[in-house]
Design a protein around this motif. Structure first.
Motif, PDB file in Angstrom:
ATOM      1  N   ARG A 172       0.838  -1.197   0.000  1.00  0.00           N
ATOM      2  CA  ARG A 172       0.000   0.000   0.000  1.00  0.00           C
ATOM      3  C   ARG A 172       0.879   1.257   0.000  1.00  0.00           C
ATOM      4  N   GLN A 173       1.923   1.242   0.834  1.00  0.00           N
ATOM      5  CA  GLN A 173       2.829   2.396   0.901  1.00  0.00           C
ATOM      6  C   GLN A 173       3.551   2.588  -0.429  1.00  0.00           C
ATOM      7  N   ARG A 174       4.013   1.486  -1.016  1.00  0.00           N
ATOM      8  CA  ARG A 174       4.743   1.597  -2.288  1.00  0.00           C
ATOM      9  C   ARG A 174       3.856   2.156  -3.399  1.00  0.00           C
ATOM     10  N   GLY A 175       2.550   1.894  -3.279  1.00  0.00           N
ATOM     11  CA  GLY A 175       1.613   2.380  -4.285  1.00  0.00           C
ATOM     12  C   GLY A 175       1.534   3.905  -4.353  1.00  0.00           C
ATOM     13  N   TYR A 176       2.005   4.583  -3.313  1.00  0.00           N
ATOM     14  CA  TYR A 176       1.965   6.051  -3.319  1.00  0.00           C
ATOM     15  C   TYR A 176       3.070   6.655  -4.182  1.00  0.00           C
ATOM     16  N   ALA A 177       4.015   5.846  -4.615  1.00  0.00           N
ATOM     17  CA  ALA A 177       5.097   6.354  -5.474  1.00  0.00           C
ATOM     18  C   ALA A 177       4.562   6.506  -6.886  1.00  0.00           C
ATOM     19  N   ARG A 178       4.138   7.700  -7.205  1.00  0.00           N
ATOM     20  CA  ARG A 178       3.594   8.000  -8.530  1.00  0.00           C
ATOM     21  C   ARG A 178       4.265   9.254  -9.073  1.00  0.00           C
ATOM     22  N   MET A 179       4.287   9.376 -10.391  1.00  0.00           N
ATOM     23  CA  MET A 179       4.894  10.559 -10.993  1.00  0.00           C
ATOM     24  C   MET A 179       4.109  11.812 -10.599  1.00  0.00           C
ATOM     25  N   PRO A 180       4.750  12.962 -10.464  1.00  0.00           N
ATOM     26  CA  PRO A 180       6.163  13.203 -10.797  1.00  0.00           C
ATOM     27  C   PRO A 180       7.148  12.814  -9.695  1.00  0.00           C
ATOM     28  N   GLY A 181       6.657  12.364  -8.524  1.00  0.00           N
ATOM     29  CA  GLY A 181       7.576  11.954  -7.468  1.00  0.00           C
ATOM     30  C   GLY A 181       6.867  11.901  -6.136  1.00  0.00           C
ATOM     31  N   LEU A 182       7.567  11.385  -5.136  1.00  0.00           N
ATOM     32  CA  LEU A 182       6.973  11.198  -3.813  1.00  0.00           C
ATOM     33  C   LEU A 182       7.952  11.621  -2.720  1.00  0.00           C
ATOM     34  N   VAL A 183       7.413  12.298  -1.723  1.00  0.00           N
ATOM     35  CA  VAL A 183       8.166  12.519  -0.494  1.00  0.00           C
ATOM     36  C   VAL A 183       7.442  11.693   0.570  1.00  0.00           C
ATOM     37  N   ALA A 184       8.146  10.743   1.179  1.00  0.00           N
ATOM     38  CA  ALA A 184       7.518   9.852   2.155  1.00  0.00           C
ATOM     39  C   ALA A 184       8.193  10.019   3.499  1.00  0.00           C
ATOM     40  N   ASP A 185       7.408  10.150   4.562  1.00  0.00           N
ATOM     41  CA  ASP A 185       8.044  10.244   5.878  1.00  0.00           C
ATOM     42  C   ASP A 185       7.587   9.125   6.799  1.00  0.00           C
TER      43      ASP A 185
END
Ligand code: DC
Length: 219
Positions: free
Chosen positions: A111-124
């Motif tokens: 589920r977390q990996r699914g948030y990596a979408r273009m143009p980019g992701l900042v994850a904390d």
């Protein structure tokens, strides 16, 4: 290297990483993932479904079927606004408890990996650079001393009109850090390839600028 650019920002509770990560995402026009919110939502959903926080299989089931979404600044659980409910100290403790269970972490991984979408992701979070996005182009370990973090949390709670006790907050933060660092799965730790950003005496703007400067350096 993953195709979608990812900036992973990890660090202890109340280090300010959420605010910094959100501002960096805004500046770059990237998506933002607050992974801690997913653990908080899991803890809250478990309470609502009558599942005990130490029932690993039960909580993993809750995590796998979490009906939650981020809707701008709002966090919605089971079609109800849960933005403030997940920020209570009690749910924070629950999040830290359920986050120590391997099956729960596994249930939230894709589920977390699914948030990596273009143009980019900042994850904390705590394990963005180590487990969820090990190939992130930039990893930051954002921290501050326990005293400074307790002070920030205190102001946050007081600002929301909630009762706050500095000594209790400090003790709670230290206990939560100890649990996050000591757990066997994805413990909180600075990765060897992560940049250290100590925000004691550093304002939000300066912290954001530093992350953006590192990002530009990477080209
Ligand atoms: O960042 P936060 O305070 O909202 O996180 C709540 C709890 O969830 C925290 O005690 C640690 C846990 N957590 C985690 O184990 N892994 C993450 N990536 C994010 C949060």
């Amino acid at each position: 290297m993953q195709l979608v650019p990812v900036i992973a920002i990890d660090g202890p509770s109340a280090s300010g990483k959420g605010t910094v990560a959100q501002r960096v995402a805004e500046a770059l026009g990237f998506h933002y993932l607050d992974s801690g919110a997913l653990y908080r939502l899991t803890a809250l959903a478990a309470v609502r479904r009558g599942v005990s926080w130490d029932d690993e299989a039960g909580v993993a089931g809750v995590a796998a079927t979490l009906d939650a979404r981020f809707d701008g600044d709002r966090i919605v659980l089971d079609e109800r606004d849960a933005s403030s409910a997940i920020r209570s100290e009690d749910i924070g403790v629950g999040a830290s408890r359920v986050a120590a269970l391997p099956a729960v972490r596994a249930a939230l991984l894709q589920r977390q990996r699914g948030y990596a979408r273009m143009p980019g992701l900042v994850a904390d979070g705590r394990d963005m650079g180590s487990v969820v996005f090990p190939e992130a182009q930039l990893k930051v370990f954002l921290t501050a001393s326990a005293a400074v973090r307790a002070e920030r949390r205190y102001k946050q709670l007081a600002g929301r009109g909630e009762q706050a006790d500095l000594a209790a907050i400090t003790a709670d933060l230290e206990a939560r850090d100890a649990r996050d660092r000591a757990r066997t799965v994805a413990p909180l730790a600075q990765q060897p390839d992560a940049r250290l950003l100590d925000t004691d005496g550093l304002g939000v703007e300066a912290a954001v600028e530093q992350v953006l400067a590192w990002w530009r350096e990477r080209g």
